[in-house]
Design a protein around this motif. Structure first.
Motif, PDB file in Angstrom:
ATOM      1  N   THR A 276       7.863 -12.083   1.962  1.00 12.81           N
ATOM      2  CA  THR A 276       6.941 -11.074   1.452  1.00 12.81           C
ATOM      3  C   THR A 276       7.625  -9.720   1.513  1.00 12.81           C
ATOM      4  O   THR A 276       8.163  -9.349   2.561  1.00 12.81           O
ATOM      5  N   VAL A 277       7.602  -8.995   0.402  1.00 17.13           N
ATOM      6  CA  VAL A 277       8.288  -7.704   0.327  1.00 17.13           C
ATOM      7  C   VAL A 277       7.268  -6.600   0.092  1.00 17.13           C
ATOM      8  O   VAL A 277       6.419  -6.700  -0.805  1.00 17.13           O
ATOM      9  N   THR A 278       7.333  -5.551   0.915  1.00 18.47           N
ATOM     10  CA  THR A 278       6.530  -4.349   0.698  1.00 18.47           C
ATOM     11  C   THR A 278       7.477  -3.172   0.531  1.00 18.47           C
ATOM     12  O   THR A 278       8.574  -3.148   1.084  1.00 18.47           O
ATOM     13  N   ASN A 279       7.019  -2.184  -0.247  1.00 15.32           N
ATOM     14  CA  ASN A 279       7.885  -1.058  -0.592  1.00 15.32           C
ATOM     15  C   ASN A 279       7.196   0.275  -0.342  1.00 15.32           C
ATOM     16  O   ASN A 279       6.805   0.966  -1.289  1.00 15.32           O
ATOM     17  N   PRO A 280       7.055   0.674   0.938  1.00 14.17           N
ATOM     18  CA  PRO A 280       6.601   2.050   1.186  1.00 14.17           C
ATOM     19  C   PRO A 280       7.686   3.014   0.717  1.00 14.17           C
ATOM     20  O   PRO A 280       8.832   2.608   0.497  1.00 14.17           O
ATOM     21  N   PRO A 281       7.364   4.286   0.527  1.00 14.16           N
ATOM     22  CA  PRO A 281       8.372   5.231   0.045  1.00 14.16           C
ATOM     23  C   PRO A 281       9.622   5.229   0.907  1.00 14.16           C
ATOM     24  O   PRO A 281       9.547   5.285   2.138  1.00 14.16           O
ATOM     25  N   HIS A 282      10.783   5.115   0.271  1.00 13.90           N
ATOM     26  CA  HIS A 282      12.102   5.212   0.913  1.00 13.90           C
ATOM     27  C   HIS A 282      12.453   4.017   1.784  1.00 13.90           C
ATOM     28  O   HIS A 282      13.368   4.107   2.610  1.00 13.90           O
ATOM     29  N   ALA A 283      11.779   2.895   1.631  1.00 12.43           N
ATOM     30  CA  ALA A 283      12.106   1.726   2.444  1.00 12.43           C
ATOM     31  C   ALA A 283      11.672   0.455   1.729  1.00 12.43           C
ATOM     32  O   ALA A 283      10.806   0.472   0.849  1.00 12.43           O
ATOM     33  N   GLU A 284      12.298  -0.643   2.121  1.00 11.29           N
ATOM     34  CA  GLU A 284      11.897  -1.971   1.659  1.00 11.29           C
ATOM     35  C   GLU A 284      11.786  -2.871   2.877  1.00 11.29           C
ATOM     36  O   GLU A 284      12.761  -3.034   3.620  1.00 11.29           O
ATOM     37  N   VAL A 285      10.617  -3.433   3.104  1.00 15.91           N
ATOM     38  CA  VAL A 285      10.345  -4.276   4.259  1.00 15.91           C
ATOM     39  C   VAL A 285      10.143  -5.713   3.777  1.00 15.91           C
ATOM     40  O   VAL A 285       9.264  -5.969   2.945  1.00 15.91           O
ATOM     41  N   THR A 286      10.965  -6.623   4.289  1.00 16.03           N
ATOM     42  CA  THR A 286      10.897  -8.030   3.890  1.00 16.03           C
ATOM     43  C   THR A 286      10.533  -8.876   5.103  1.00 16.03           C
ATOM     44  O   THR A 286      11.173  -8.779   6.149  1.00 16.03           O
ATOM     45  N   ASP A 287       9.498  -9.695   4.959  1.00 17.36           N
ATOM     46  CA  ASP A 287       9.004 -10.511   6.068  1.00 17.36           C
ATOM     47  C   ASP A 287       9.058 -11.999   5.727  1.00 17.36           C
ATOM     48  O   ASP A 287       8.679 -12.413   4.624  1.00 17.36           O
ATOM     49  N   SER A 288       9.515 -12.779   6.689  1.00 21.18           N
ATOM     50  CA  SER A 288       9.430 -14.240   6.633  1.00 21.18           C
ATOM     51  C   SER A 288       8.605 -14.681   7.836  1.00 21.18           C
ATOM     52  O   SER A 288       9.033 -14.528   8.980  1.00 21.18           O
ATOM     53  N   ARG A 289       7.439 -15.229   7.594  1.00 19.70           N
ATOM     54  CA  ARG A 289       6.521 -15.567   8.677  1.00 19.70           C
ATOM     55  C   ARG A 289       6.307 -17.071   8.835  1.00 19.70           C
ATOM     56  O   ARG A 289       5.906 -17.517   9.902  1.00 19.70           O
ATOM     57  N   ALA A 290       6.556 -17.854   7.784  1.00 18.97           N
ATOM     58  CA  ALA A 290       6.288 -19.285   7.854  1.00 18.97           C
ATOM     59  C   ALA A 290       7.472 -20.004   8.479  1.00 18.97           C
ATOM     60  O   ALA A 290       8.200 -20.752   7.826  1.00 18.97           O
ATOM     61  N   CYS A 291       7.683 -19.764   9.770  1.00 16.50           N
ATOM     62  CA  CYS A 291       8.805 -20.360  10.497  1.00 16.50           C
ATOM     63  C   CYS A 291       8.270 -21.443  11.428  1.00 16.50           C
ATOM     64  O   CYS A 291       7.195 -21.286  12.032  1.00 16.50           O
ATOM     65  N   ALA A 324       4.733   5.878   8.029  1.00 13.32           N
ATOM     66  CA  ALA A 324       4.675   4.540   7.447  1.00 13.32           C
ATOM     67  C   ALA A 324       5.986   3.784   7.572  1.00 13.32           C
ATOM     68  O   ALA A 324       5.994   2.557   7.629  1.00 13.32           O
ATOM     69  N   ILE A 325       7.110   4.515   7.618  1.00 14.43           N
ATOM     70  CA  ILE A 325       8.402   3.835   7.680  1.00 14.43           C
ATOM     71  C   ILE A 325       9.185   4.155   8.949  1.00 14.43           C
ATOM     72  O   ILE A 325      10.321   3.695   9.111  1.00 14.43           O
ATOM     73  N   ALA A 326       8.609   4.930   9.850  1.00 18.78           N
ATOM     74  CA  ALA A 326       9.305   5.251  11.094  1.00 18.78           C
ATOM     75  C   ALA A 326       9.621   3.960  11.846  1.00 18.78           C
ATOM     76  O   ALA A 326       8.745   3.114  12.051  1.00 18.78           O
ATOM     77  N   LEU A 327      10.865   3.800  12.259  1.00 18.26           N
ATOM     78  CA  LEU A 327      11.266   2.547  12.890  1.00 18.26           C
ATOM     79  C   LEU A 327      10.494   2.250  14.173  1.00 18.26           C
ATOM     80  O   LEU A 327      10.132   1.087  14.403  1.00 18.26           O
ATOM     81  N   PRO A 328      10.203   3.236  15.040  1.00 19.10           N
ATOM     82  CA  PRO A 328       9.407   2.903  16.234  1.00 19.10           C
ATOM     83  C   PRO A 328       8.062   2.267  15.887  1.00 19.10           C
ATOM     84  O   PRO A 328       7.617   1.331  16.566  1.00 19.10           O
ATOM     85  N   SER A 329       7.430   2.738  14.808  1.00 17.35           N
ATOM     86  CA  SER A 329       6.141   2.169  14.405  1.00 17.35           C
ATOM     87  C   SER A 329       6.299   0.755  13.877  1.00 17.35           C
ATOM     88  O   SER A 329       5.509  -0.143  14.211  1.00 17.35           O
ATOM     89  N   LEU A 330       7.330   0.531  13.053  1.00 23.16           N
ATOM     90  CA  LEU A 330       7.554  -0.805  12.509  1.00 23.16           C
ATOM     91  C   LEU A 330       7.911  -1.795  13.619  1.00 23.16           C
ATOM     92  O   LEU A 330       7.483  -2.955  13.592  1.00 23.16           O
ATOM     93  N   ILE A 331       8.684  -1.339  14.588  1.00 23.17           N
ATOM     94  CA  ILE A 331       9.023  -2.204  15.725  1.00 23.17           C
ATOM     95  C   ILE A 331       7.780  -2.541  16.535  1.00 23.17           C
ATOM     96  O   ILE A 331       7.556  -3.700  16.914  1.00 23.17           O
TER      97      ILE A 331
END
Length: 350
Positions: A276-291, A324-331
């Motif tokens: 799953t790919v989301t695109n907030p401004p200035h970033a691309e976040v890709t998630d794989s959850r079905a592991c 929205a894209i700050a790494l501490p928040s995403l972590i």
């Protein structure tokens, strides 16, 4: 490996290479190392005690001390703990909520800093102290050798890379020591690494995966293949303009290698479904959850950012890092979804 522990409140001066985002008061004094006790019989000591929490590098104006951290974060209890590992005295800095803000058994995050960044400075830079101050977590910052980490299996990195130190073993021992000392939830122990520390964190995600519920790195890719099969959730972040990655592998730009690293973790963890790919401004976040193990793999690719830590409000060229894209928040979001499995159970992913 032997590890005997005691506690020290000694802090040494020094500092990192860039100013922290949170204001502090710079202090300078003569270094004082804790007295060395415990079993030193495991190996000959060829290095001084590695207990310098606040560093030796960087201009005086950017130095961060434990005293300045206490002034900047009055609701956090900072302490320095030491242990003897393989005959050498080593230390880690702990940031825990004070008694007024501690409300329950908390998650614990271990942070491995980048090159020429002291433990105290990395406490400032990585932006995790806000959660500690709010009484929501405990963070641990192991002290590296001359502000660099030795990554197992490769000629890396900086001064530490030239030594025979077992930094991976030390970080694992420090983590176990902190888990025993701090009233934290052992199923919610996490690992964060930046740059040089990120390379070591990824190595630890292979060699000591049983310690972590999830691992997150910025500006790093794995330095060698991992043959271990123990699954662990991994977040890999990198700037698209990063000139420093890769280091030991051929090929650029770094983002294809970031994707290749994530693909390796997906294969290990049996992630069979699409991403799953989301695109907030200035970033691309890709998630794989079905592991298959209940783990997840996330990548974060930052536009217009190089080899820098993307904290909220920092500006890199024309990019201002939003919440929205700050790494501490995403972590924090990623870690909140994972717990380490207890005996006889599988990983839990929500």
């Amino acid at each position: 490996m032997t590890a005997c522990s005691d506690t020290s409140s000694t802090a040494q001066p020094g500092g990192p290479r860039r100013a922290p985002s949170h204001p502090t008061t710079a202090l300078r004094s003569t270094p004082r190392l804790p007295s060395s006790t415990g079993d030193h019989s495991t190996s000959a000591t060829s290095y001084p005690p590695i207990t310098d929490v606040t560093g030796q590098h960087g201009p005086t104006s950017t130095r961060v001390s434990v005293s300045s951290l206490r002034k900047a974060w009055p609701r956090i209890a900072f302490s320095v703990h030491t242990l003897t590992f393989q005959g050498r005295r080593r230390a880690y800095l702990v940031a825990a909520p004070d008694s007024a803000t501690r409300s329950s058994t908390l998650p614990m995050t271990v942070v491995l800093g980048g090159w020429r960044a002291s433990a105290a400075f990395e406490a400032e830079r990585t932006g995790l102290l806000s959660s500690v101050s709010a009484g929501k977590s405990v963070t641990v910052y192991p002290v590296s050798y001359d502000e660099s980490w030795k990554v197992p299996g490769v000629a890396c990195c900086h001064d530490a890379g030239k030594t025979s130190l077992d930094d991976a073993g030390f970080v694992a021992a420090a983590t176990r020591d902190a888990l025993a000392r701090q009233p934290v939830d052992r199923t919610r122990s996490y690992l964060v690494g930046y740059s040089n520390g990120g390379k070591l964190a990824l190595a630890l995600s292979c060699t000591d995966a049983d310690l972590w519920a999830a691992v997150a790195t910025m500006g790093a890719v794995p330095q060698q293949p991992c043959s271990a099969t123990t699954p662990v959730s991994v977040l890999l972040a990198m700037g698209r303009e990063d000139p420093d990655q890769p280091t030991d592998h051929a090929g650029k730009p770094p983002i294809p290698l970031l994707e290749a690293a994530a693909a390796g973790y997906r294969r290990r963890d049996g992630c069979t479904a699409g991403t799953t790919v989301t695109n907030p401004p200035h970033a691309e976040v890709t998630d794989s959850r079905a592991c298959s193990a209940g783990t997840a793999i996330r990548t974060v690719a930052y536009d217009g950012i190089g080899h820098l830590w993307p904290g909220e409000g920092t500006v890199h060229g024309e990019v201002q890092v939003s919440a929205a894209i700050a790494l501490p928040s995403l972590i924090a979001q990623f870690f909140a979804q994972h717990r380490r499995p207890t005996a006889g159970s599988r990983s839990v992913h929500s």
